[in-house]
Design a protein around this motif. Structure first.
Motif, PDB file in Angstrom:
ATOM      1  N   LEU A  29     -34.910  48.926 -26.827  1.00 37.37           N
ATOM      2  CA  LEU A  29     -36.121  48.958 -26.565  1.00 37.37           C
ATOM      3  C   LEU A  29     -36.772  50.293 -26.662  1.00 37.37           C
ATOM      4  N   LEU A  30     -36.182  51.126 -25.881  1.00 37.52           N
ATOM      5  CA  LEU A  30     -36.620  52.471 -25.723  1.00 37.52           C
ATOM      6  C   LEU A  30     -37.278  53.161 -26.808  1.00 37.52           C
ATOM      7  N   PRO A  31     -36.472  53.392 -27.958  1.00 35.53           N
ATOM      8  CA  PRO A  31     -36.884  54.090 -29.142  1.00 35.53           C
ATOM      9  C   PRO A  31     -38.259  53.479 -29.594  1.00 35.53           C
ATOM     10  N   ALA A  32     -38.625  52.175 -29.729  1.00 34.63           N
ATOM     11  CA  ALA A  32     -39.809  51.728 -30.218  1.00 34.63           C
ATOM     12  C   ALA A  32     -40.824  51.875 -29.321  1.00 34.63           C
ATOM     13  N   ALA A  33     -40.492  51.829 -28.034  1.00 34.75           N
ATOM     14  CA  ALA A  33     -41.345  52.245 -26.825  1.00 34.75           C
ATOM     15  C   ALA A  33     -42.110  53.514 -26.894  1.00 34.75           C
ATOM     16  N   PHE A  45     -48.505  55.013 -22.617  1.00 34.62           N
ATOM     17  CA  PHE A  45     -47.345  55.196 -21.707  1.00 34.62           C
ATOM     18  C   PHE A  45     -47.917  54.908 -20.162  1.00 34.62           C
ATOM     19  N   VAL A  46     -49.154  54.758 -19.819  1.00 31.49           N
ATOM     20  CA  VAL A  46     -49.485  54.483 -18.708  1.00 31.49           C
ATOM     21  C   VAL A  46     -49.549  52.987 -18.498  1.00 31.49           C
ATOM     22  N   VAL A  47     -49.790  52.152 -19.481  1.00 35.75           N
ATOM     23  CA  VAL A  47     -49.581  50.632 -19.977  1.00 35.75           C
ATOM     24  C   VAL A  47     -48.163  50.408 -19.524  1.00 35.75           C
ATOM     25  N   LEU A  48     -47.297  51.092 -20.333  1.00 32.05           N
ATOM     26  CA  LEU A  48     -46.085  50.557 -19.762  1.00 32.05           C
ATOM     27  C   LEU A  48     -45.415  51.031 -18.707  1.00 32.05           C
ATOM     28  N   LEU A  49     -45.978  52.088 -18.178  1.00 33.37           N
ATOM     29  CA  LEU A  49     -45.162  52.404 -16.667  1.00 33.37           C
ATOM     30  C   LEU A  49     -45.839  51.494 -15.884  1.00 33.37           C
ATOM     31  N   VAL A  50     -47.164  51.229 -15.750  1.00 37.02           N
ATOM     32  CA  VAL A  50     -47.705  50.313 -14.937  1.00 37.02           C
ATOM     33  C   VAL A  50     -47.304  48.853 -14.838  1.00 37.02           C
ATOM     34  N   SER A  51     -47.177  48.339 -16.157  1.00 40.02           N
ATOM     35  CA  SER A  51     -46.470  46.895 -16.338  1.00 40.02           C
ATOM     36  C   SER A  51     -44.996  46.996 -15.665  1.00 40.02           C
ATOM     37  N   CYS A  52     -43.995  47.919 -15.988  1.00 40.51           N
ATOM     38  CA  CYS A  52     -42.727  47.811 -15.446  1.00 40.51           C
ATOM     39  C   CYS A  52     -42.870  47.987 -14.037  1.00 40.51           C
ATOM     40  N   LEU A  53     -43.662  48.673 -13.494  1.00 41.12           N
ATOM     41  CA  LEU A  53     -43.557  48.976 -12.101  1.00 41.12           C
ATOM     42  C   LEU A  53     -44.188  47.566 -11.407  1.00 41.12           C
ATOM     43  N   GLY A  82     -41.446  43.395 -17.903  1.00 41.29           N
ATOM     44  CA  GLY A  82     -42.575  44.332 -17.911  1.00 41.29           C
ATOM     45  C   GLY A  82     -42.625  45.126 -19.157  1.00 41.29           C
ATOM     46  N   MET A  83     -41.502  45.448 -19.649  1.00 38.76           N
ATOM     47  CA  MET A  83     -41.794  46.185 -20.914  1.00 38.76           C
ATOM     48  C   MET A  83     -41.899  45.357 -22.203  1.00 38.76           C
ATOM     49  N   LEU A  84     -41.604  44.301 -22.443  1.00 43.32           N
ATOM     50  CA  LEU A  84     -41.854  43.220 -23.367  1.00 43.32           C
ATOM     51  C   LEU A  84     -43.350  42.937 -23.310  1.00 43.32           C
ATOM     52  N   LEU A  85     -43.826  42.673 -21.984  1.00 40.21           N
ATOM     53  CA  LEU A  85     -45.178  42.355 -22.094  1.00 40.21           C
ATOM     54  C   LEU A  85     -46.111  43.731 -22.255  1.00 40.21           C
ATOM     55  N   ALA A  86     -45.638  44.956 -21.949  1.00 42.50           N
ATOM     56  CA  ALA A  86     -46.452  46.065 -22.180  1.00 42.50           C
ATOM     57  C   ALA A  86     -46.331  46.269 -23.733  1.00 42.50           C
ATOM     58  N   THR A  98     -53.432  44.847 -16.670  1.00 43.19           N
ATOM     59  CA  THR A  98     -51.949  44.762 -16.963  1.00 43.19           C
ATOM     60  C   THR A  98     -51.098  44.497 -15.738  1.00 43.19           C
ATOM     61  N   ILE A  99     -51.731  44.861 -14.606  1.00 38.01           N
ATOM     62  CA  ILE A  99     -50.866  44.601 -13.189  1.00 38.01           C
ATOM     63  C   ILE A  99     -51.120  43.103 -13.013  1.00 38.01           C
ATOM     64  N   ILE A 100     -52.453  42.281 -13.495  1.00 40.93           N
ATOM     65  CA  ILE A 100     -52.399  41.039 -13.157  1.00 40.93           C
ATOM     66  C   ILE A 100     -51.464  40.406 -14.100  1.00 40.93           C
ATOM     67  N   GLY A 101     -51.552  40.731 -15.344  1.00 42.46           N
ATOM     68  CA  GLY A 101     -50.349  39.981 -16.404  1.00 42.46           C
ATOM     69  C   GLY A 101     -49.073  40.166 -15.859  1.00 42.46           C
ATOM     70  N   SER A 102     -48.668  41.564 -15.533  1.00 38.18           N
ATOM     71  CA  SER A 102     -47.169  41.483 -15.138  1.00 38.18           C
ATOM     72  C   SER A 102     -46.725  40.932 -13.888  1.00 38.18           C
ATOM     73  N   VAL A 103     -47.874  40.736 -12.953  1.00 41.72           N
ATOM     74  CA  VAL A 103     -47.253  40.041 -11.672  1.00 41.72           C
ATOM     75  C   VAL A 103     -47.293  38.517 -12.039  1.00 41.72           C
ATOM     76  N   PHE A 104     -48.212  38.104 -13.037  1.00 43.75           N
ATOM     77  CA  PHE A 104     -48.146  36.733 -13.566  1.00 43.75           C
ATOM     78  C   PHE A 104     -46.768  36.251 -14.050  1.00 43.75           C
ATOM     79  N   ALA A 105     -46.317  37.187 -14.905  1.00 48.90           N
ATOM     80  CA  ALA A 105     -45.232  36.964 -15.889  1.00 48.90           C
ATOM     81  C   ALA A 105     -43.890  36.615 -14.732  1.00 48.90           C
ATOM     82  N   VAL A 106     -43.827  37.654 -13.685  1.00 46.00           N
ATOM     83  CA  VAL A 106     -42.728  37.657 -12.847  1.00 46.00           C
ATOM     84  C   VAL A 106     -42.710  36.283 -11.879  1.00 46.00           C
ATOM     85  N   VAL A 107     -44.079  36.089 -11.409  1.00 45.00           N
ATOM     86  CA  VAL A 107     -44.256  35.238 -10.034  1.00 45.00           C
ATOM     87  C   VAL A 107     -44.515  33.698 -10.687  1.00 45.00           C
TER      88      VAL A 107
END
Length: 333
Positions: A29-33, A45-53, A82-86, A98-107
């Motif tokens: 997925l990294l080349p597409a990202a 890049f910020v959306v990707l980084l924040v979503s993954c973290l 996190g990457m797929l969501l971003a 972005t943080i809300i969505g990523s936390v929701f995805a995992v939890v």
């Protein structure tokens, strides 16, 4: 004396493990990202980084609360979520959401079911649908690509590349569906959209590599494209002015990402080949129906979640024969 009917398992093993699979998928997925960052600028890049973290840290918090080893958050599954969501979000999506969505995805999409391998729905798509329903304006504010310019001897950085509020535009699916987009523009991201919608060529190459490594099975991507392409082809032949050609449906929106990376999720898809063929075809057909007749221009997330819910039922009626079972031996005799 009891007569046992011994059934020995094949006990076949290979070098793949869940951790190795997760990080292999991430690498493909990294080349597409990175191409998405090149196209849309620093904000993507910020959306990707924040979503993954946010995904990794929220999984770590859940593991600590459940008194499990926090190191399990490094297995790659949360990072992949996190990457797929971003990659399904607009490049200028607000950081807080972005943080809300990523936390929701995992939890709510993973840990609440028991963790890795227990979730019923794809976590990234569950979060995407939640964000789309709760924040429809922010989720449909697509930025116009402002790629870096390498045409001259010196690197030229466009003004919008460094900004976090790019110029918005409609995607290929949300504008006039009567107007097909040129294949070159779709393949190389010359259109507005999310990171996963504008890198068709890199997602396709990554998917082919996953097929080559046998990390995913050919049944779901193939049936997905048939399920999406056949009704699109028939409709376009009937009324070419109203319906887009099948190749436009294949390579626009999140279809490529859905076919190779989302619908093929090992946890939420059926186990048998027959079940996977039905599952993939159902995903593709639902994507076309939602795009064509629904209120949303994109239907991959909704289609995958609907078929995720049907996956246990598909497994029940299309259960593969158990190796060494009496029924299998009777069929061969």
């Amino acid at each position: 004396m009891i007569k046992y009917d011994v059934a020995m398992g094949p006990f076949a093993h290979n070098a793949n493990s869940s951790v190795r699979i997760m990080y292999t998928v991430l690498l493909t997925l990294l080349p597409a990202a990175l191409f998405g960052v090149y196209q849309f600028g620093l904000s993507s890049f910020v959306v990707l980084l924040v979503s993954c973290l946010a995904a990794v840290l929220s999984e770590m918090a859940c593991l600590i609360l459940m008194k499990k080893s926090w190191k399990a958050c490094l297995d790659g599954s949360a990072l992949l979520t996190g990457m797929l969501l971003a990659m399904s979000l607009p490049s200028t999506f607000p950081i807080t959401l972005t943080i809300i969505g990523s936390v929701f995805a995992v939890v709510m999409g993973k840990q609440i079911y028991g963790g890795l391998g227990q979730n019923l729905f794809n976590p990234a798509m569950l979060a995407r649908v939640m964000l789309l329903i709760c924040f429809p304006v922010e989720m449909t504010r697509w930025a116009t690509p402002t790629p870096l310019d390498f045409s001259h001897s010196l690197l030229t950085v466009p003004e919008g590349w460094l900004h976090f509020d790019g110029m918005t535009a409609a995607t290929a699916l949300s504008t006039e569906r009567k107007l097909p987009v040129e294949l070159f523009n779709i393949f190389f991201g010359q259109q507005a959209g999310s990171l996963g919608e504008t890198s068709a060529i890199f997602i396709l190459l990554g998917g082919i590599y996953l097929l080559y490594r046998r990390i995913i099975h050919w049944a779901i991507p193939t049936s997905f494209f048939f399920g999406l392409g056949i009704p699109a082809l028939i409709a376009h032949l009937i009324n070419g002015q109203q319906y887009l050609p099948f190749w436009n449906e294949w390579f626009s929106g999140g279809a490529m990402l859905g076919a190779f990376y989302i619908a093929t999720d090992l946890v939420t898809s059926p186990t048998s080949v027959r079940g996977q063929l039905l599952y993939g075809a159902g995903c593709g057909l639902l994507v076309w129906l939602i795009r064509t007749f629904g209120s949303y221009p994109e239907g991959v997330a909704f289609a995958v979640l609907i078929m995720n819910a049907a996956s246990p039922l598909i497994d029940h009626y299309m259960r593969p024969a158990v190796y060494g079972s009496r029924s299998l031996k009777e069929q061969k005799s």
